[in-house]
Design an enzyme around this catalytic site. Structure first.
Site, PDB file in Angstrom:
ATOM      1  CG  HIS A 137       3.134  -5.289 -11.394  1.00  0.00           C
ATOM      2  ND1 HIS A 137       4.196  -6.155 -11.273  1.00  0.00           N
ATOM      3  CD2 HIS A 137       3.304  -4.345 -10.423  1.00  0.00           C
ATOM      4  CE1 HIS A 137       4.968  -5.756 -10.258  1.00  0.00           C
ATOM      5  NE2 HIS A 137       4.445  -4.659  -9.745  1.00  0.00           N
ATOM      6  CD  GLU A 138       1.616  -0.978 -10.053  1.00  0.00           C
ATOM      7  OE1 GLU A 138       1.299  -0.936  -8.847  1.00  0.00           O
ATOM      8  OE2 GLU A 138       2.802  -1.065 -10.437  1.00  0.00           O
ATOM      9  CG  HIS A 141       1.300  -4.258  -6.121  1.00  0.00           C
ATOM     10  ND1 HIS A 141       2.035  -5.139  -5.358  1.00  0.00           N
ATOM     11  CD2 HIS A 141       2.185  -3.704  -7.005  1.00  0.00           C
ATOM     12  CE1 HIS A 141       3.300  -5.132  -5.761  1.00  0.00           C
ATOM     13  NE2 HIS A 141       3.412  -4.276  -6.763  1.00  0.00           N
ATOM     14  CD  GLU A 188       7.019  -4.538  -6.834  1.00  0.00           C
ATOM     15  OE1 GLU A 188       6.924  -4.695  -8.071  1.00  0.00           O
ATOM     16  OE2 GLU A 188       6.327  -3.722  -6.214  1.00  0.00           O
TER      17      GLU A 188
END
Length: 359
Positions: A137-138, A141, A188
């Site tokens: 997930h990060e 980003h 997100e």
């Protein structure tokens, strides 16, 4: 450290060679990013404008007060981090820190050299598959360039207090921040997809969201019941609940966990996730050929579909009495694209020495 994953067979994951971040970006997120990327030199201007903010000092804060992850410190986390990056075909790992915080959380920070921070709560409470999804997930980003704009949003939020004595300044900043928060909530959703692609375990990605919602002991939590909660949140109640939901989300940087779970499930069910695993995805070497207008049209379409399919009572009322209200998002996206395109054309003329034509 022993985890509940130790006795499970190793999961075979598909390496997504050359994958572009466009593969996992939510249409509304990708439309906004495409418009910004179309502005020649936008990132450089932003970084210069915010140069007064000392990114090195912020990084030093974590260097001094957190643990930098590598093969010697938190080796389990480092291995999962390297595996998630490898699956997403990220050759150069960002710096990763673990900071003391009992809550499950993670963030990507920075302008020039974005780095990732996760909490001790994430390390202690997540099994290997769940932690891999969080790390993916990060990484998502960082690969999408979200860290730059999220950092700007955090700085602007801090500035509100400094200009609170200027009503015009506050209103202008609040409008900008509200728009950026709406974009970030879509970002997100994009990162949730990246986390799923990094781990390629839908059940683990849903468990992560359940734990974020407060389900630390999943032996007492049921995935189907959690998704039922999501459906009830999306459609239940009356107009009063709709107003409360607006209050819950308007100034929040993250969608609520049940909504994130529902969106991720919807993306899986759409078939897009399976297509990516089968090798059908945009490659980084074709990013320069991406069409900004198509990205913005896709963003407008996504908003229209959400509007048309929403079970929210207030949205249903607007649908019945609002006539063409479903086209508002499309019109707004079209204006944003026109503004970005005009600005980009002016930038190209300036670069070529042609000058800017009179208004």
């Amino acid at each position: 450290m022993t985890t509940e994953d130790d006795n499970r067979p190793a999961r075979r994951r598909v390496t997504l060679t050359g994958i572009s971040s466009r593969a996992w970006e939510h249409p509304a997120d990708r439309g906004a990013l495409s418009a910004l990327r179309e502005l020649r030199g936008f990132d450089d201007v932003v970084k210069t404008f915010f140069g007064m903010w000392n990114e090195r000092g912020f990084r030093l804060m974590f260097l001094a007060g957190a643990i930098r992850v590598d093969h010697r410190q938190y080796p389990r986390v480092y291995q999962l981090f390297a595996e998630a990056a490898s699956t997403l075909d990220v050759a150069e790992l960002p710096e990763l820190y673990v900071t003391q915080d009992p809550r499950i959380n993670g963030q990507a920070i920075g302008l020039d050299r974005p780095f990732i921070v996760i909490t001790t709560g994430a390390v202690d409470k997540l099994d290997d598959e769940e932690l891999r999804a969080l790390l993916g997930h990060e990484i998502g980003h960082v690969r999408s360039g979200h860290a730059v704009y999220k950092t700007i949003m955090q700085i602007l939020t801090g500035w509100i207090a400094n200009v609170s004595w200027l009503p015009v300044g506050v209103f202008a900043l609040r409008a900008i921040i509200a728009a950026m928060l709406e974009w970030w909530r879509k970002a997100e959703l994009s990162a949730d997809r990246a986390g799923l692609l990094a781990g390629q375990d839908p059940a683990a990605s849903l468990r992560l969201l359940m734990k974020l919602a407060g389900g630390g002991d999943l032996s007492q939590i049921d995935t189907a019941a959690f998704l039922e909660q999501a459906a009830e949140y999306e459609s239940g109640g009356d107009l009063r609940d709709s107003i409360h939901k607006i209050g819950l989300t308007a100034w929040s940087s993250h969608p609520v966990p049940v909504a994130r779970a529902a969106e991720l499930r919807k993306w899986i069910d759409s078939g897009e996730y399976g297509q990516i695993l089968a090798g059908e995805y945009p490659r980084r070497d074709s990013d320069g050929d991406a069409s900004v207008s198509e990205d913005v049209k896709a963003a407008a379409k996504a908003y229209r579909e959400d509007f048309a399919n929403s079970q929210d009572p207030l949205v249903g009322l607007v649908r019945r009495f609002g006539g063409g209200a479903a086209d508002l998002a499309g019109a707004a996206a079209g204006k944003a694209y026109g503004w970005a395109s005009d600005a980009a054309r002016r930038g190209r003329r300036d670069d070529s020495g042609e000058g800017t034509p009179p208004a």
